[in-house]
Design an enzyme around this catalytic site. Sequence first.
Site, PDB file in Angstrom:
ATOM      1  N   GLU A 124      -0.542   6.063  13.326  1.00  0.00           N
ATOM      2  CA  GLU A 124      -0.277   7.222  12.452  1.00  0.00           C
ATOM      3  C   GLU A 124      -0.500   8.517  13.228  1.00  0.00           C
ATOM      4  O   GLU A 124       0.262   9.477  13.085  1.00  0.00           O
ATOM      5  CB  GLU A 124      -1.169   7.187  11.208  1.00  0.00           C
ATOM      6  N   CYS A 138       0.807  -1.221   0.000  1.00  0.00           N
ATOM      7  CA  CYS A 138       0.000   0.000   0.000  1.00  0.00           C
ATOM      8  C   CYS A 138       0.840   1.271   0.000  1.00  0.00           C
ATOM      9  O   CYS A 138       0.293   2.379   0.018  1.00  0.00           O
ATOM     10  CB  CYS A 138      -0.959  -0.017   1.184  1.00  0.00           C
ATOM     11  N   PHE A 179       1.851  -3.233   4.149  1.00  0.00           N
ATOM     12  CA  PHE A 179       2.205  -4.498   4.783  1.00  0.00           C
ATOM     13  C   PHE A 179       3.663  -4.813   4.486  1.00  0.00           C
ATOM     14  O   PHE A 179       4.188  -4.502   3.418  1.00  0.00           O
ATOM     15  CB  PHE A 179       1.325  -5.622   4.236  1.00  0.00           C
ATOM     16  N   HIS A 218      -2.582   8.301   5.666  1.00  0.00           N
ATOM     17  CA  HIS A 218      -2.841   6.946   5.168  1.00  0.00           C
ATOM     18  C   HIS A 218      -4.224   6.510   5.650  1.00  0.00           C
ATOM     19  O   HIS A 218      -4.984   5.946   4.888  1.00  0.00           O
ATOM     20  CB  HIS A 218      -1.746   5.994   5.659  1.00  0.00           C
ATOM     21  N   HIS A 226      -9.861   1.951   0.223  1.00  0.00           N
ATOM     22  CA  HIS A 226      -8.405   1.784   0.187  1.00  0.00           C
ATOM     23  C   HIS A 226      -8.007   1.120  -1.142  1.00  0.00           C
ATOM     24  O   HIS A 226      -8.281  -0.068  -1.361  1.00  0.00           O
ATOM     25  CB  HIS A 226      -7.961   0.916   1.360  1.00  0.00           C
ATOM     26  N   LYS A 276     -10.026   7.969   2.467  1.00  0.00           N
ATOM     27  CA  LYS A 276     -10.400   6.573   2.216  1.00  0.00           C
ATOM     28  C   LYS A 276     -11.860   6.290   2.599  1.00  0.00           C
ATOM     29  O   LYS A 276     -12.390   5.245   2.242  1.00  0.00           O
ATOM     30  CB  LYS A 276      -9.441   5.632   2.957  1.00  0.00           C
TER      31      LYS A 276
END
Length: 407
Positions: free
Chosen positions: A310, A161, A395, A299, A336, A331
Site C-alpha cells: 500500500e 475486506c 482477499f 487500509h 480490522h 486499525k
Amino acid sequence: MRRVVVTGLGMINSLGHDRKSAFDAIVAGETGVDTITLFDPSNQSVKIAAEVKNFDPTTVMDPKDVKKADRFIQLGIKAAREAIEDAGIDESVERERFGVSSASGIGGLTTIEKNAVICNTRGPRRISPFFIPSALANMLGGFVSIEHKLKGPNLSSVTACAAGTHAITEAAKTIMLGGADRMLVVGAEAAICPIGIGGFAAMKALSTYNDDPKHASRPFDAKRNGFVMGEGSGALVLEEYEAAKARGAKIYGELIGFGESGDANHITTPAPEGEGAYRAMRAALQMANIDRVDYINAHGTSTKYNDWYETMAIKKAFGGKENCPPVSSTKGQTAHCLGAAGSIEAVITLMAMEQGVIPPTINYEEPDPDCDLDYVPNEARKAKIDVAMSNSFGFGGTNGVVIFKKV
C-alpha cells in the site's frame, strides 16, 4: 452525471456504540483490542480481538426477534438507525426512491458455526428455522430496508475486506444513474467466533501478541506480526445533491471519485508493489480530476505485504514520496472489521474532514524502512482537510477506493 453527497453517519465498534464516542476514542489513540470474551479462546493460538462490548441487541430489536438475526445484522441495524436519524430522514422522504446498499465479508459466521455443530451432533432436523435468513450476507439489507421502509434498489456487496467501500460505490452509481435519489449504505461484520479466529489464524494472518493485546495491531510498524480481528458497523446516507439541498440537509461531503480494480495475482497476497491498489487509487483520482488529497485513511492492516505494497502504491499514485499526503491507519484502534472496515473508515474519514483532525496510527514504535510515509504516528494532528481518500483491499485481489470533498 448526478452529484452524490453524504448527509448522515452512524458507527458502532469496539470503542463506542455511536459515531461520536467511537471517533473521539480513535482520535485519542485508544484501542478496543483485548482478550476475547465472546467465547473461550483457551485452545486457540490467537486469543485477542476488538469486540463490541456491552451491546444489548434488544436495544435495536424486539426481544422475540433477536434469535432471527445474527450479531452482524444487529450491529448493522444500530449503525443504520443512527445514520438515518443523523440525516434527518422523516416520513416525508419518498421511500420508493430510497434504496439500500449493504456489505459484509462473511455474513453470519457465528450462526453458521452454531448450526453446523447442531447438524453434526443432534441431526439436521434440529437446525433452527431462522438459520438461513439470519446468516445470509444480504439479509442485513433486508432487515434495515424493512425497518426504514426503504423500497428502492436493495444491493449487497460481499467482497471480503473491500465490501464496505464497494457498497458505497454501488450506492453512488445507483444515484448517479437515476436508479434512486437516496441510498442507505451499511457495512457490518461480527466474525469473532471459534471458526472465524481459528480460520484466519490457520492462515497465519492474525497477530499473536496475546500477552500484549493493546499493542497487537500496529500498522506500518516494523514489529507488526499480523492483523487483529474486530467487529462493528458503519453506515452512511448518500443523497443526490439537489435533493439533499432542497430539504436543507447537513452535508458532510461529496463523493467526487471512486476506483475499483482486481489484482488477478493471488487469492490472499496483494499484487507485487501494490499494482492493483495503485490502479484503484489512480482511477479514483482520475474520476475526481485531481492529483492531490489532504489525507488518506489507509487500509493499513498491520500485515507485512499490505503495509509494504500500500505504501508503494500510494507513492506511485501521487508521483513520489514527496507528494504524498499524511496517511494513517485506524486499525490499531478498531482492529480490522473485515467487510465493515470500508464503511467504518469512510465514516472516520468524513468526521476527520468535518472536525479538522487526522486520527493517529497508534503503536507506531519502530519504523519499517520499507514504509517511509508520514503515518501520523501515535498522536492525532490538527489539519485542514478539504479532500480525503479511503482505501480498502480484500482477499481475492479486490480493491476499492473512495474520495470525499467538502462542499
